[in-house]
Design a protein around this motif. Structure first.
Motif, PDB file in Angstrom:
ATOM      1  N   ASP A  23      15.651 -11.165  -5.349  1.00 19.03           N
ATOM      2  CA  ASP A  23      14.275 -11.129  -5.793  1.00 19.03           C
ATOM      3  C   ASP A  23      14.083  -9.999  -6.802  1.00 19.03           C
ATOM      4  N   ASP A  24      13.399 -10.324  -7.882  1.00 16.95           N
ATOM      5  CA  ASP A  24      13.081  -9.293  -8.846  1.00 16.95           C
ATOM      6  C   ASP A  24      11.968  -8.401  -8.279  1.00 16.95           C
ATOM      7  N   PRO A  25      11.866  -7.165  -8.755  1.00 23.14           N
ATOM      8  CA  PRO A  25      10.893  -6.229  -8.158  1.00 23.14           C
ATOM      9  C   PRO A  25       9.451  -6.691  -8.261  1.00 23.14           C
ATOM     10  N   ASP A  26       9.080  -7.383  -9.332  1.00 23.83           N
ATOM     11  CA  ASP A  26       7.704  -7.864  -9.448  1.00 23.83           C
ATOM     12  C   ASP A  26       7.395  -8.892  -8.367  1.00 23.83           C
ATOM     13  N   SER A  27       8.344  -9.768  -8.088  1.00 23.05           N
ATOM     14  CA  SER A  27       8.133 -10.767  -7.037  1.00 23.05           C
ATOM     15  C   SER A  27       8.015 -10.102  -5.674  1.00 23.05           C
ATOM     16  N   ILE A  28       8.830  -9.073  -5.424  1.00 22.09           N
ATOM     17  CA  ILE A  28       8.726  -8.347  -4.153  1.00 22.09           C
ATOM     18  C   ILE A  28       7.346  -7.729  -4.029  1.00 22.09           C
ATOM     19  N   LEU A  29       6.880  -7.102  -5.082  1.00 18.44           N
ATOM     20  CA  LEU A  29       5.571  -6.453  -5.067  1.00 18.44           C
ATOM     21  C   LEU A  29       4.459  -7.464  -4.811  1.00 18.44           C
ATOM     22  N   ARG A  30       4.534  -8.616  -5.445  1.00 18.18           N
ATOM     23  CA  ARG A  30       3.458  -9.595  -5.357  1.00 18.18           C
ATOM     24  C   ARG A  30       3.466 -10.368  -4.047  1.00 18.18           C
ATOM     25  N   CYS A  31       4.637 -10.561  -3.470  1.00 22.90           N
ATOM     26  CA  CYS A  31       4.728 -11.414  -2.275  1.00 22.90           C
ATOM     27  C   CYS A  31       4.642 -10.655  -0.961  1.00 22.90           C
ATOM     28  N   THR A  32       5.219  -9.473  -0.901  1.00 17.95           N
ATOM     29  CA  THR A  32       5.370  -8.829   0.407  1.00 17.95           C
ATOM     30  C   THR A  32       4.083  -8.216   0.932  1.00 17.95           C
ATOM     31  N   ASN A  33       3.081  -8.026   0.074  1.00 19.00           N
ATOM     32  CA  ASN A  33       1.813  -7.496   0.562  1.00 19.00           C
ATOM     33  C   ASN A  33       0.785  -8.622   0.609  1.00 19.00           C
ATOM     34  N   LYS A  34       0.391  -8.981   1.813  1.00 19.30           N
ATOM     35  CA  LYS A  34      -0.507 -10.120   1.998  1.00 19.30           C
ATOM     36  C   LYS A  34      -1.885  -9.878   1.406  1.00 19.30           C
ATOM     37  N   LYS A  73      -6.284 -34.454   4.481  1.00 20.89           N
ATOM     38  CA  LYS A  73      -6.089 -34.424   3.038  1.00 20.89           C
ATOM     39  C   LYS A  73      -6.153 -33.009   2.475  1.00 20.89           C
ATOM     40  N   ASN A  74      -6.534 -32.057   3.295  1.00 21.28           N
ATOM     41  CA  ASN A  74      -6.671 -30.674   2.833  1.00 21.28           C
ATOM     42  C   ASN A  74      -5.373 -29.898   3.062  1.00 21.28           C
ATOM     43  N   VAL A  75      -5.022 -29.053   2.099  1.00 25.41           N
ATOM     44  CA  VAL A  75      -3.852 -28.172   2.246  1.00 25.41           C
ATOM     45  C   VAL A  75      -4.300 -26.722   2.048  1.00 25.41           C
ATOM     46  N   TYR A  76      -3.587 -25.814   2.687  1.00 27.75           N
ATOM     47  CA  TYR A  76      -3.930 -24.396   2.632  1.00 27.75           C
ATOM     48  C   TYR A  76      -2.659 -23.578   2.471  1.00 27.75           C
ATOM     49  N   ILE A  77      -2.601 -22.730   1.455  1.00 25.12           N
ATOM     50  CA  ILE A  77      -1.456 -21.847   1.250  1.00 25.12           C
ATOM     51  C   ILE A  77      -1.564 -20.676   2.213  1.00 25.12           C
ATOM     52  N   ILE A  78      -0.552 -20.494   3.032  1.00 23.34           N
ATOM     53  CA  ILE A  78      -0.542 -19.390   3.988  1.00 23.34           C
ATOM     54  C   ILE A  78       0.079 -18.148   3.373  1.00 23.34           C
ATOM     55  N   GLU A  79       1.231 -18.301   2.762  1.00 22.33           N
ATOM     56  CA  GLU A  79       1.855 -17.173   2.066  1.00 22.33           C
ATOM     57  C   GLU A  79       2.983 -17.665   1.181  1.00 22.33           C
ATOM     58  N   VAL A  80       3.391 -16.796   0.264  1.00 21.17           N
ATOM     59  CA  VAL A  80       4.539 -17.047  -0.603  1.00 21.17           C
ATOM     60  C   VAL A  80       5.591 -15.993  -0.274  1.00 21.17           C
ATOM     61  N   ASN A  81       6.775 -16.437   0.088  1.00 22.23           N
ATOM     62  CA  ASN A  81       7.862 -15.527   0.455  1.00 22.23           C
ATOM     63  C   ASN A  81       8.807 -15.355  -0.729  1.00 22.23           C
ATOM     64  N   ASP A  82       9.047 -14.120  -1.129  1.00 24.63           N
ATOM     65  CA  ASP A  82       9.970 -13.870  -2.232  1.00 24.63           C
ATOM     66  C   ASP A  82      11.419 -13.957  -1.780  1.00 24.63           C
ATOM     67  N   ASN A  83      11.646 -13.968  -0.474  1.00 20.48           N
ATOM     68  CA  ASN A  83      12.999 -13.948   0.063  1.00 20.48           C
ATOM     69  C   ASN A  83      13.114 -15.029   1.134  1.00 20.48           C
ATOM     70  N   PRO A  84      12.994 -16.300   0.741  1.00 17.06           N
ATOM     71  CA  PRO A  84      12.891 -17.362   1.740  1.00 17.06           C
ATOM     72  C   PRO A  84      14.170 -17.571   2.531  1.00 17.06           C
ATOM     73  N   SER A  85      13.990 -18.064   3.746  1.00 15.19           N
ATOM     74  CA  SER A  85      15.135 -18.332   4.609  1.00 15.19           C
ATOM     75  C   SER A  85      15.995 -19.443   4.037  1.00 15.19           C
ATOM     76  N   VAL A  86      17.293 -19.215   4.048  1.00 15.48           N
ATOM     77  CA  VAL A  86      18.276 -20.266   3.767  1.00 15.48           C
ATOM     78  C   VAL A  86      19.367 -20.104   4.817  1.00 15.48           C
ATOM     79  N   GLU A  87      19.277 -20.910   5.872  1.00 16.61           N
ATOM     80  CA  GLU A  87      20.245 -20.833   6.952  1.00 16.61           C
ATOM     81  C   GLU A  87      21.005 -22.143   7.062  1.00 16.61           C
ATOM     82  N   SER A  88      22.264 -22.027   7.436  1.00 16.47           N
ATOM     83  CA  SER A  88      23.057 -23.241   7.621  1.00 16.47           C
ATOM     84  C   SER A  88      22.475 -24.049   8.785  1.00 16.47           C
TER      85      SER A  88
END
Length: 484
Positions: A270-281, A442-457
């Motif tokens: 993750d680039d630093p700008d993405s960390i800054l923007r995503c990690t603080n709710k 029909k309604n959707v709601y964004i809960i959060e954006v993760n800059d470091n999303p899980s990728v597990e086998s």
């Protein structure tokens, strides 16, 4: 592999070390107008004063698009004494300095690429190098009640004594493994990728099998990937790219890694700008609200809201979900079902944070997670709530548990969910993100954006398999090629 150049002012400066074709004279380097762009430079000139040979070597390296140590900024910071106040000595370090200095009130410490000769001061040496990335420097400490840093200056190689030369050689070998060691094999890789991991992390974004698959996928794209840890900060310049696979935070070493890597010209996720923007709710909530993207009814709370709990219930209803700004994996998220619970929970959570988020509770059987890479949906999962719990993760006194999941093709996901995820990522950047979305009819709601999303086998890769890893490594390859 990226070429390495070690610059010295006179070949006699290198006389005490193993001969290497990577060592070049400063005069030859300055005159080499065809010096390759993909090159790492370690500038070991005798001094770096303004307009000196050493200064110009770093300056031209940067102008040529090469990664250089020290950078011109570091040289200027050192000369302007920008290191003053950057390092507070803790009681343990103060004790070690006293033990090493004995009855003396001064102590001198030689630091080579973040390493020193005293194990007890290893963290101190590494910390100074992270602030002022100078190949070789001397830190002078004085004791006036307690120890403090009096001066920090660069040291020329000829000024080192025999013990310091041994320290320098070992530190340089560790700092840039390309110097004396033989090639790893006949197969040559075009790029080097560091994967930042924390073996002690309880909930890492990728498990060990996934990391092995990332490394294998990287090799298919001509990238040599290898894991590094938090103590490898000084080694970042060895690489062309950084992939952070440990949970990020601004007040954390991951952010320092991202900033340093970006400053050195590495491709970073993750680039630093993405960390800054995503990690603080709090930041993310305000960002989504400003751009009118859908999210649950939300309020940013300050301590002035203590005593106004009933008004909050009137606005959001019950239950109320409270979140600390920088929590992850459901840590720091609590639900208040009554007015009294809300009062108690707010008081407790405000002890650790000046701001909180309050959201209206929206129960769904599962949350969508949409993986987005460079603005395009990459994978999709449905994460189900933990058994007898209202969250995906249940962190109880008995341990942690999570619900089940479904992985599927992105074309199977309802279009409003994909659209919300992609639009949210457009506000963050062009990196690799995981967007959590709730769907209520029909309604959707964004809960959060993760800059470091899980990728597990066997979880996120359940549908795409190895293609998921190859797509991410392919994006690294595309960006590295674009840099020339």
């Amino acid at each position: 592999m990226t070429q390495l150049k070690i610059i010295v002012e006179k070949m006699s400066d290198w006389a005490g070390f193993y001969p290497s074709a990577d060592v070049v004279l400063a005069s030859d380097y300055l005159a080499d107008v065809n010096s390759p762009e993909r090159c790492r430079v370690i500038n070991l000139c005798r001094q770096y004063d303004y307009l000196s040979t050493g200064y110009y070597c770093s300056l031209l390296a940067e102008a040529r698009g090469q990664q250089v140590l020290p950078s011109v900024k570091t040289v200027r910071d050192l000369s302007r004494r920008q290191w003053l106040g950057v390092l507070a000595l803790n009681p343990s370090t103060d004790k070690h300095l006293t033990e090493l200095a004995g009855s003396a009130s001064e102590f001198s410490l030689v630091i080579c690429f973040g390493q020193c000769a005293h194990e007890a001061l290893a963290d101190l040496a590494r910390g100074l190098f992270e602030q002022i990335a100078m190949p070789v420097m001397r830190a002078q400490f004085v004791k006036k009640g307690t120890w403090r840093l009096q001066s920090l200056e660069s040291v020329a190689i000829p000024q080192l004594n025999e013990d310091d030369q041994t320290l320098f050689a070992n530190a340089l070998d560790g700092y840039s493994r390309l110097i004396w060691r033989k090639p790893r094999g006949r197969k040559q890789y075009k790029y080097d990728l560091a994967i930042l991991l924390d073996p002690e992390e309880k909930f890492p974004p990728s498990n060990s099998v996934a990391i092995k698959r990332f490394i294998k996928a990287a090799a298919k794209h001509g990238i040599l990937a290898e894991p590094i840890g938090r103590k490898d900060f000084s080694r970042l310049v060895e690489y062309d790219a950084l992939f952070i696979r440990t949970t990020t935070s601004v007040n954390h070493y991951t952010y320092r890694f991202a900033r340093r890597a970006q400053a050195e010209g590495l491709v970073v996720m993750d680039d630093p700008d993405s960390i800054l923007r995503c990690t603080n709710k709090v930041y993310l909530t305000q960002l989504l609200s400003t751009h009118k993207l859908p999210m649950p009814p939300t309020r940013i709370l300050t301590k002035a809201d203590l005593g106004k709990e009933q008004a909050l219930i009137d606005e959001l209803g019950l239950p109320v979900v409270l979140k600390i700004p920088d929590g992850s994996f459901s840590v720091g998220v609590k639900k208040a079902n009554t007015l009294e619970e809300l009062k108690t929970t707010m008081r407790e959570m405000f002890q650790g944070s000046a701001l909180l988020l309050a959201q209206g509770f929206l129960y769904t059987e599962f949350d969508w997670r949409i993986g987005v890479l460079n603005g395009q949906p990459l994978y999709a999962c449905r994460y189900y709530m933990a058994k007898n719990h209202w969250q995906i993760y249940n962190h109880s006194a008995k341990g942690s548990a999570s619900g089940g999941f479904d992985a599927m093709a992105t074309f199977e996901v309802p279009k409003p969910v994909l659209k919300a995820a992609v639009n949210a990522c457009k506000l963050i950047g062009d990196g690799f993100y995981g967007v959590d979305v709730k769907q209520d009819g029909k309604n959707v709601y964004i809960i959060e954006v993760n800059d470091n999303p899980s990728v597990e086998s066997a979880v996120e890769d359940k549908y795409l398999g190895l293609e998921l890893y190859e797509a991410i490594m392919g994006e690294f390859k595309r960006r590295l090629d674009a840099m020339g």
